[in-house]
Design an enzyme around this catalytic site. Structure first.
Site, short mmCIF file in Angstrom:
data_model
loop_
_atom_site.label_atom_id
_atom_site.label_comp_id
_atom_site.label_asym_id
_atom_site.label_seq_id
_atom_site.Cartn_x
_atom_site.Cartn_y
_atom_site.Cartn_z
N GLY A 6 0.84 -1.19 0.00
CA GLY A 6 0.00 0.00 0.00
C GLY A 6 0.88 1.23 0.00
O GLY A 6 2.09 1.15 0.16
N PRO A 7 0.27 2.42 -0.17
CA PRO A 7 1.06 3.66 -0.17
C PRO A 7 1.58 3.96 1.23
O PRO A 7 1.17 3.33 2.21
CB PRO A 7 0.05 4.72 -0.63
CG PRO A 7 -1.27 4.19 -0.17
CD PRO A 7 -1.17 2.70 -0.33
N MET A 8 2.48 4.91 1.34
CA MET A 8 3.00 5.28 2.65
C MET A 8 1.87 5.80 3.53
O MET A 8 0.86 6.31 3.06
CB MET A 8 4.10 6.32 2.51
CG MET A 8 3.67 7.62 1.89
SD MET A 8 5.07 8.72 1.67
CE MET A 8 4.21 10.26 1.37
N GLU A 84 9.45 -3.01 4.71
CA GLU A 84 10.12 -2.27 3.63
C GLU A 84 10.70 -3.23 2.59
O GLU A 84 11.78 -2.99 2.02
CB GLU A 84 11.23 -1.36 4.19
CG GLU A 84 10.78 -0.41 5.28
CD GLU A 84 9.84 0.69 4.79
OE1 GLU A 84 9.50 0.69 3.59
OE2 GLU A 84 9.45 1.54 5.60
#
Length: 215
Positions: A6-8, A84
């Site tokens: 997903g996005p940050m 990450e």
């Protein structure tokens, strides 16, 4: 092997820590790994203040060898929490798949799917190809306009960047270190919807204090 993406700011690292807690509570033994974390090497951290010591995944780390070293020391490794993961090497993703297939080690990977140009990170692409299960993290992140934020824009000196290295550390003030005598470069990242990413519109408060900043 499961990949959560997903996005940050959507809660990937928080979910990673929660999953580690749930497995450890049931008596399982695992390792937490991360790289390019906002708190620096050797720690997995979240925006809401949670954190835990973690193995730093450098480009030369053999994850398979790391696990086997623990086994040689008599330490069980039932699962890996890989935060990450989009910044790992493709070879390291292959190592994770090998641990799942040949050693019955469960792997839970968390990361971004695409970079600031909306192109897949090589490691993320390999995770999409190899993972047994792929899940978009459901915590909703919004663009400044209120639409779902899906893409991570790189903002350099107040404008959206379209070219550059795939991985650049944000919120450093100097873009990882400008040459001596060169102007300082301000780099940050902002979640945008597809429409505003495509046109490069950062919104009416683009320069306001407190904008999203991350790797």
């Amino acid at each position: 092997m499961k990949f959560f993406y997903g996005p940050m700011d959507c809660g990937k690292s928080t979910l990673a820590l929660q999953m580690d807690y749930n497995h450890a509570r049931q008596g399982r033994r695992g390792l937490v790994l991360t790289t390019i974390d906002r708190a620096g090497p050797g720690r997995l951290s979240t925006r809401i203040g949670l954190g835990k010591e973690a193995v730093d995944v450098g480009a030369d780390l053999d994850i398979r060898g790391l696990v086997r070293q623990r086994w040689a020391q008599g330490i069980r490794v039932d699962y890996l929490i890989c935060d990450e993961a989009s910044f790992y090497t493709v070879a390291q993703i292959e190592q994770l798949a090998d641990l799942v297939d040949t050693s019955d080690v469960d792997v839970y990977a968390f990361g971004l799917a695409t970079d600031f140009r909306t192109s897949l990170f090589p490691a993320a692409q390999r995770l999409f190809e190899l993972a047994d299960e792929v899940t978009r993290v459901q915590v909703e992140v919004l663009c400044w306009c209120g639409r779902p934020g899906l893409l991570n824009a790189r903002v350099v000196n107040g404008g959206i960047a379209r070219e550059g290295d795939q991985v650049v550390i944000g919120d450093t003030g100097t873009d990882g270190g400008s040459p001596e005598g060169a102007p300082e470069v301000d780099v940050r990242y902002q979640v945008l919807c597809r429409r505003h990413h495509r046109v490069g519109d950062l919104g009416p408060a683009a320069r306001a204090e407190g904008q999203l900043r991350l790797v």
